[in-house]
Scaffold this active site. Structure first.
Site, PDB file in Angstrom:
ATOM      1  N   GLY A 187       2.609  55.933  17.729  1.00  0.00           N
ATOM      2  CA  GLY A 187       2.035  55.807  15.670  1.00  0.00           C
ATOM      3  C   GLY A 187       0.824  54.762  15.779  1.00  0.00           C
ATOM      4  N   ASN A 201       9.702  51.280   7.664  1.00  0.00           N
ATOM      5  CA  ASN A 201      10.463  51.912   8.890  1.00  0.00           C
ATOM      6  C   ASN A 201      11.532  50.478   8.957  1.00  0.00           C
ATOM      7  OD1 ASN A 201       7.860  50.858   8.246  1.00  0.00           O
ATOM      8  ND2 ASN A 201       8.289  48.735   9.907  1.00  0.00           N
ATOM      9  N   GLN A 230       8.417  57.145  11.762  1.00  0.00           N
ATOM     10  CA  GLN A 230      10.040  57.197  10.728  1.00  0.00           C
ATOM     11  C   GLN A 230      10.803  58.475  10.245  1.00  0.00           C
ATOM     12  OE1 GLN A 230      12.306  55.044  11.794  1.00  0.00           O
ATOM     13  NE2 GLN A 230      10.944  53.122  12.214  1.00  0.00           N
ATOM     14  N   SER A 275       5.106  59.196  17.204  1.00  0.00           N
ATOM     15  CA  SER A 275       5.578  58.897  17.560  1.00  0.00           C
ATOM     16  C   SER A 275       6.434  58.894  18.657  1.00  0.00           C
ATOM     17  CB  SER A 275       5.644  57.166  17.985  1.00  0.00           C
ATOM     18  OG  SER A 275       5.574  56.548  19.050  1.00  0.00           O
ATOM     19  N   ALA A 276       6.750  59.786  19.633  1.00  0.00           N
ATOM     20  CA  ALA A 276       7.437  60.563  20.331  1.00  0.00           C
ATOM     21  C   ALA A 276       9.129  59.904  20.512  1.00  0.00           C
ATOM     22  CB  ALA A 276       7.300  60.938  21.615  1.00  0.00           C
ATOM     23  N   HIS A 277       9.304  58.744  21.315  1.00  0.00           N
ATOM     24  CA  HIS A 277       9.969  57.873  21.680  1.00  0.00           C
ATOM     25  C   HIS A 277      10.676  57.500  19.998  1.00  0.00           C
ATOM     26  CE1 HIS A 277       9.334  53.615  19.687  1.00  0.00           C
ATOM     27  NE2 HIS A 277       8.415  53.629  19.703  1.00  0.00           N
ATOM     28  N   THR A 334      -7.403  60.482  29.857  1.00  0.00           N
ATOM     29  CA  THR A 334      -6.487  61.374  30.954  1.00  0.00           C
ATOM     30  C   THR A 334      -5.284  61.664  30.081  1.00  0.00           C
ATOM     31  OG1 THR A 334      -7.570  60.305  32.359  1.00  0.00           O
ATOM     32  CG2 THR A 334      -5.747  61.592  32.692  1.00  0.00           C
ATOM     33  N   CYS A 376       8.373  45.165  15.222  1.00  0.00           N
ATOM     34  CA  CYS A 376       7.399  44.659  16.014  1.00  0.00           C
ATOM     35  C   CYS A 376       6.766  43.592  14.858  1.00  0.00           C
ATOM     36  CB  CYS A 376       5.824  45.953  15.407  1.00  0.00           C
ATOM     37  SG  CYS A 376       5.907  47.718  16.330  1.00  0.00           S
TER      38      CYS A 376
END
Length: 385
Positions: A71, A151, A180, A200-202, A238, A327
């Site tokens: 994110g 959030n 979120q 964001s995946a997590h 990568t 955060c």
């Protein structure tokens, strides 16, 4: 003692099938996806297959999906990517005073570099008005950035209405931080009027270190990173093959189960709020009307009590919650979000965030409420005057 994890807005436990997929890919597909040999070509095909899967789930074209590390990078790429190309004549950005730190901090950084930023103030429910967005647009406005779901409080922003009013202003790009919201809030990319959407995946039970930015077809971004030219020269580096494929799998599982999850999460939210009504020391900071709120986030304040004291006492009883966003949780300052909502220093300083997950049932909410009540009772004699 059993631990009850109510901090899903900070990070979610990955699906077991995603963990297995990531482990398998790390063991068997370790070649560089940009390499020309067969192993590299196979890895590259997996990246593109995942891109097509993500695009299909979101109603986007594969070329509109840019893979990132999460994110924070997606938000930075969206904002700096637009303003980096805008030039001197379009150096104005509109955002809100309640954005995640990765948007708010980026705006502050750009201000120090000469970009003019307008910060819109929300109402007491934590929502900004589309009319305020319209009123803030100037001749040099290049970007509007408004989050989908807050959030800290879970307040939903009127992004559809904002997207509609910006359709008549094609030179003004619209970015939405959807971190979120993915997997919890329905979103129609094709009809939204949004030009850039971060995820964001997590946050939806995928692996950490993977995310995406949806970029409207034909929109060019100034890259943050110089390098090998991956992601059509938008994001060099990568490819994180295990993270990307694991994210695509988690996104499919999250979206397929979203209708049932939303229903169940709102039921849990109602149950918690009914308990909180019987704890007079606690004040609700999230929208009371669930139509304006994300289903999985409830923000509460104990005015006069430091939130970390409440947090650690709950932790001693096996209940894990957070203060502010993850955060910002180590900061002892009042919540910037609650302050902007005009809720006062006592509420902005004494807030905790409860966020649900797939594993939670009604009995877990009852246990949370019971331990909240007993903890508050123990702390009441310590209230600051």
């Amino acid at each position: 003692m059993k631990t009850y994890y109510f901090d899903h807005s900070a990070s979610t436990p990955p699906y077991e099938s995603v963990i297995r997929t990531v482990a398998e890919l790390m063991a068997e597909h370790y070649a560089h996806p940009s390499a020309l040999h067969r192993a590299g070509t196979d890895a590259g095909k997996l990246v593109e297959r995942a891109r097509a899967a993500v695009a299909g789930l979101l109603g986007a074209a594969p070329g509109e999906v840019v893979f990132t590390s999460g994110g924070t990078e997606s938000n930075n790429l969206a904002i700096k990517g637009i303003l980096g190309l805008a030039g001197r004549k379009t150096r104005h950005m509109i955002t809100t005073a309640i954005e995640h730190s990765s948007v708010h901090g980026t705006a502050r950084q750009l201000e120090s570099e000469g970009v003019r930023v307008t910060y819109l103030t929300p109402d007491e429910q934590g929502r900004v008005a589309p009319s305020d967005v319209a009123a803030a647009i100037a001749d040099d406005t290049a970007l509007v950035s408004v989050m989908h779901a807050n959030n800290e409080t879970g307040a939903l922003q009127p992004i559809e209405e904002i997207g509609a009013l910006l359709r008549d202003r094609p030179r003004v790009r619209f970015h939405v931080d959807g971190v979120q919201a993915v997997g919890k809030i329905p979103f129609d990319w094709a009809r939204s009027g949004v030009d850039l959407y971060s995820a964001s995946a997590h946050k939806f039970r995928g692996p950490r270190g993977a995310g995406y930015l949806l970029v409207r077809d034909g929109l060019k971004l100034h890259p943050l990173l110089a390098g090998g030219g991956q992601e059509s020269d938008t994001r060099s580096g990568t490819h994180n093959l295990p993270g990307i494929v694991g994210m695509a799998q988690a996104l499919r599982l999250a979206i397929e189960s979203m209708p049932e999850r939303r229903k169940r999460m709102y039921e849990l939210r109602r149950r918690l709020l009914s308990h909180v009504e019987r704890i007079p020391e606690l004040v609700l900071n999230s929208p009371s009307d669930e139509r304006l709120a994300s289903p999985q986030i409830v923000n509460l304040s104990y005015p006069g009590m430091r939130p970390e004291v409440l947090l650690h006492m709950l932790e001693e009883h096996g209940v894990l919650v957070s203060t502010q966003s993850a955060c910002s949780s180590k900061s002892l300052k009042p919540s910037r979000v609650l302050t902007a909502m005009g809720l006062g220093e006592a509420r902005a300083t004494g807030s905790i965030r409860v966020s649900f997950g797939d594993e939670h049932v009604a009995e877990d909410i009852d246990i949370l409420a019971e331990r909240l009540q007993s903890t508050v009772a123990k702390l009441k004699p310590l209230e600051r005057n």
